[in-house]
Structure formats: structure tokens, C-alpha cells
Motif scaffolding. Structure first.
Motif, PDB file in Angstrom:
ATOM      1  N   VAL A  88       0.844  -1.200   0.000  1.00 52.71           N
ATOM      2  CA  VAL A  88       0.000   0.000   0.000  1.00 52.71           C
ATOM      3  C   VAL A  88       0.878   1.249   0.000  1.00 52.71           C
ATOM      4  CG1 VAL A  88      -1.815   1.256   1.221  1.00 52.71           C
ATOM      5  CG2 VAL A  88      -1.786  -1.262   1.255  1.00 52.71           C
ATOM      6  N   ASN A  89       0.692   2.076  -1.024  1.00 53.71           N
ATOM      7  CA  ASN A  89       1.425   3.341  -1.148  1.00 53.71           C
ATOM      8  C   ASN A  89       2.936   3.142  -1.272  1.00 53.71           C
ATOM      9  OD1 ASN A  89      -0.806   4.978  -1.244  1.00 53.71           O
ATOM     10  ND2 ASN A  89      -0.765   5.499   0.919  1.00 53.71           N
ATOM     11  N   SER A  90       3.320   2.429  -2.313  1.00 50.53           N
ATOM     12  CA  SER A  90       4.746   2.301  -2.628  1.00 50.53           C
ATOM     13  C   SER A  90       5.334   3.644  -3.045  1.00 50.53           C
ATOM     14  CB  SER A  90       4.944   1.285  -3.755  1.00 50.53           C
ATOM     15  OG  SER A  90       4.306   1.719  -4.960  1.00 50.53           O
ATOM     16  N   MET A  91       4.473   4.598  -3.420  1.00 53.07           N
ATOM     17  CA  MET A  91       4.920   5.923  -3.875  1.00 53.07           C
ATOM     18  C   MET A  91       4.622   7.018  -2.846  1.00 53.07           C
ATOM     19  SD  MET A  91       6.415   5.559  -6.797  1.00 53.07           S
ATOM     20  CE  MET A  91       6.435   7.262  -7.377  1.00 53.07           C
ATOM     21  N   SER A  92       4.383   6.606  -1.599  1.00 53.08           N
ATOM     22  CA  SER A  92       4.021   7.608  -0.597  1.00 53.08           C
ATOM     23  C   SER A  92       4.109   6.995   0.791  1.00 53.08           C
ATOM     24  CB  SER A  92       2.602   8.134  -0.858  1.00 53.08           C
ATOM     25  OG  SER A  92       2.272   9.171   0.045  1.00 53.08           O
ATOM     26  N   ASP A  93       3.567   7.688   1.760  1.00 51.40           N
ATOM     27  CA  ASP A  93       3.445   7.210   3.131  1.00 51.40           C
ATOM     28  C   ASP A  93       2.025   7.536   3.576  1.00 51.40           C
ATOM     29  OD1 ASP A  93       3.483   6.904   5.939  1.00 51.40           O
ATOM     30  OD2 ASP A  93       5.608   7.397   6.051  1.00 51.40           O
ATOM     31  N   LEU A  94       1.238   6.507   3.825  1.00 56.93           N
ATOM     32  CA  LEU A  94      -0.171   6.705   4.169  1.00 56.93           C
ATOM     33  C   LEU A  94      -0.335   7.588   5.405  1.00 56.93           C
ATOM     34  CD1 LEU A  94      -3.114   5.931   3.450  1.00 56.93           C
ATOM     35  CD2 LEU A  94      -2.853   3.958   4.988  1.00 56.93           C
ATOM     36  N   PHE A  95       0.688   7.619   6.263  1.00 53.87           N
ATOM     37  CA  PHE A  95       0.567   8.369   7.508  1.00 53.87           C
ATOM     38  C   PHE A  95       1.340   9.687   7.479  1.00 53.87           C
ATOM     39  CE2 PHE A  95      -0.679   4.068   8.509  1.00 53.87           C
ATOM     40  CZ  PHE A  95      -1.869   4.299   9.174  1.00 53.87           C
ATOM     41  N   HIS A  96       1.599  10.182   6.291  1.00 58.78           N
ATOM     42  CA  HIS A  96       2.155  11.528   6.145  1.00 58.78           C
ATOM     43  C   HIS A  96       1.163  12.533   6.726  1.00 58.78           C
ATOM     44  CE1 HIS A  96       3.567  15.228   4.237  1.00 58.78           C
ATOM     45  NE2 HIS A  96       4.694  14.604   3.959  1.00 58.78           N
ATOM     46  N   ALA A  97       1.675  13.608   7.300  1.00 61.48           N
ATOM     47  CA  ALA A  97       0.815  14.598   7.966  1.00 61.48           C
ATOM     48  C   ALA A  97      -0.209  15.224   7.037  1.00 61.48           C
ATOM     49  CB  ALA A  97       1.685  15.684   8.601  1.00 61.48           C
ATOM     50  N   GLU A  98       0.070  15.255   5.727  1.00 67.04           N
ATOM     51  CA  GLU A  98      -0.841  15.904   4.792  1.00 67.04           C
ATOM     52  C   GLU A  98      -1.948  14.986   4.284  1.00 67.04           C
ATOM     53  OE1 GLU A  98       1.358  17.923   1.703  1.00 67.04           O
ATOM     54  OE2 GLU A  98       2.743  18.800   3.161  1.00 67.04           O
ATOM     55  N   VAL A  99      -1.961  13.738   4.723  1.00 72.05           N
ATOM     56  CA  VAL A  99      -3.037  12.822   4.346  1.00 72.05           C
ATOM     57  C   VAL A  99      -4.082  12.858   5.464  1.00 72.05           C
ATOM     58  CG1 VAL A  99      -3.663  10.480   3.677  1.00 72.05           C
ATOM     59  CG2 VAL A  99      -1.374  11.363   3.156  1.00 72.05           C
ATOM     60  N   PRO A 100      -5.290  13.349   5.186  1.00 73.80           N
ATOM     61  CA  PRO A 100      -6.298  13.499   6.247  1.00 73.80           C
ATOM     62  C   PRO A 100      -6.718  12.157   6.839  1.00 73.80           C
ATOM     63  CG  PRO A 100      -6.917  14.703   4.253  1.00 73.80           C
ATOM     64  CD  PRO A 100      -5.769  13.826   3.881  1.00 73.80           C
ATOM     65  N   ASP A 101      -7.036  12.178   8.114  1.00 70.36           N
ATOM     66  CA  ASP A 101      -7.530  10.966   8.772  1.00 70.36           C
ATOM     67  C   ASP A 101      -8.730  10.376   8.027  1.00 70.36           C
ATOM     68  OD1 ASP A 101      -5.654  10.864  10.755  1.00 70.36           O
ATOM     69  OD2 ASP A 101      -7.049  11.183  12.414  1.00 70.36           O
TER      70      ASP A 101
END
Length: 259
Positions: free
Chosen positions: A84-97
Motif C-alpha cells: 500500500v502506497n509504494s509511492m508515498s506514506d499513508l501516515f504523512h501529515a498531509e493525508v487526512p484521517d
């Protein structure tokens, strides 16, 4: 399947979020950032970023949400291992809950697959799971959703402590790129992935660091997966350690594969 990947420890990737920001030395030669700039710039920059500034609109690796991708797992046949999210981080601060919750809702409903979520922000992961415990039976993330954190050397070994605070059936560490010796507590950890860095600017891997982690896994009966030695290319150094290929998975996945 368009989402197929050559990453050895998974089958497919799923990216309802793209983009990230660097937080530690393991990010220095980020493959996802390089891929975003070299091959995906036109696709990504057509989407407005979460933090909508002129600079971020030009940046293909600014955080972006792709809600139209949320239903992809329902279309995949059989059982898939899903990164899941090989191109990101699901728990980055800019991803809303609220969006993270939608991602988990899909994983809970498309439960024929096994999902592997990897973050460098396990403290937020722990907060999210506690805050949204109503999603999970008994407040525990079920065994088909694996929660992991990246630990590239001893300077960030504390991430494993944060991960242990997450009520989950399966927790794992990704020690890739392993860029220094790592002494980490493996209590409450069910799987460890280790790999060297690859690319033009790769930092060399000391195989003794890998042996130390393998031996710790053997003592604790933790599944151990050695992904690569690394080098100029991912395949350059092979993936054998002391004459053996290590491709272990947590017990729950071994049971699924044999079913």
C-alpha cells in the motif's frame, strides 16, 4: 494487472496516495522520488497537491490523493500481496484521517488480499488506530492488514517502539536501505525485511549487519526476508546470504499460501 511489481516481497502495488517528504537518512536516495520526477511528472502534476502552493503544483512528489484508485483491490482476482502506497506514506501529515479511514475501509471489505502498509511515521499510525478502533474487531487491526515501519539504522530504532504500540495482528520492520549497524528489539515484531541500497549513489551494505539481524530473527523466531545486497542496480549484488536465499513470511501468510 497494471499494478504488478518486481518488488520481491509483494505482488502488486496500490497507490491511493502519492508523494512524500524526507524525514531521515534512509530517504536520501528515495526511489519513489526519482520515479516521480523521471517518469511520472506529467501524470502527477495534473493533480492538485494537498498543500496547494505554486511550488507544490510544480513538484511531482508533493502529496496528492487519488480517490478514484480506492476501488482497485475489488477488481483483482484471487489472493494478492498488496504493498500500500509504494509511492508515498499513508501516515504523512498531509493525508487526512478521513482519507486514511477510507483506505482502511477498502482493505477491510476486500479482505481476500493481504495488505502491507509501511511508514516512517509509526507514531501517527498508532494514534490513528487508537482513534479509529471502531473500524477493527476488538480494536485490533486484523491479520490480513500488516503494519510496518522503516528502520534503516540504529538512529531510528525508536520507530520499532512506536510500532509496538499499534494493536495489530502482524507488525513488521523494513530495514531497507540498511545503511548502518542496527540493534533493535524484535519483541512484538512478526517479520523483518532487510535490503541494501541500489542506484548510482548507493551506500554499500555490510553483510555482517544483515547477519546480525538474521541471527536475531532466528533467536526470536521472527520471519526473515533478505531482499537484496544492492549496488548500481537492484539485482547487481543478488539476494543470497551465506549461500542461502531467505524469503520467509509471517505465519499467517504461509497459511494463506498453502490453503
Amino acid at each position: 494487472m497494471a499494478n504488478r511489481t518486481g518488488i520481491e516481497w509483494t505482488n502488486v502495488t496500490w497507490n491511493p496516495v502519492t508523494g512524500c517528504t524526507q524525514v531521515s537518512a534512509g530517504c536520501d536516495n528515495c526511489y519513489a522520488l526519482t520515479l516521480a520526477y523521471r517518469l511520472l511528472r506529467k501524470i502527477y502534476t495534473r493533480r492538485l497537491p494537498q498543500k496547494n502552493t505554486p511550488e507544490n503544483r510544480r513538484d511531482p512528489f508533493a502529496v496528492r490523493l487519488w480517490p478514484e484508485r480506492l476501488r482497485e483491490p475489488f477488481s483483482w482476482r484471487g489472493h494478492q500481496l498488496v504493498f500500500v502506497n509504494s509511492m508515498s506514506d499513508l501516515f504523512h501529515a498531509e493525508v487526512p484521517d478521513a482519507f486514511v479511514r477510507r483506505v482502511f475501509d477498502v482493505m477491510l471489505r476486500a479482505y481476500q488480499h493481504t495488505y502491507q502498509i509501511l511508514t516512517k511515521r509509526p507514531a501517527r499510525m498508532a494514534r490513528f488506530v487508537r482513534k479509529n478502533e471502531d473500524l477493527f474487531p476488538g480494536g485490533v487491526v486484523p491479520e490480513h492488514i500488516w503494519l510496518g515501519t522503516s528502520v534503516e539504522d540504529s538512529r531510528v530504532a525508536y520507530r520499532a517502539d512506536h510500532l509496538r504500540q499499534v494493536p495489530a495482528a502482524v507488525r513488521f520492520l523494513s530495514c531497507e536501505p540498511l545503511i548502518g549497524p542496527l540493534d533493535v528489539d524484535l519483541s512484538g515484531i512478526h517479520w523483518v525485511i532487510v535490503g541494501g541500497e541500489s542506484g548510482i549513489h548507493h551506500r554499500p551494505l555490510n553483510l555482517q549487519w544483515v547477519r546480525n539481524l538474521r541471527d536475531a530473527c532466528l533467536r526470536r523466531r521472527v520471519a526473515f526476508f533478505f531482499k537484496q545486497v544492492g549496488g548500481r542496480t537492484p539485482k547487481a549484488g543478488g539476494r543470497t546470504l551465506d549461500g542461502r536465499t531467505w524469503s520467509e513470511y509471517p505465519a499467517v501468510e504461509r497459511a494463506a499460501l498453502s490453503a
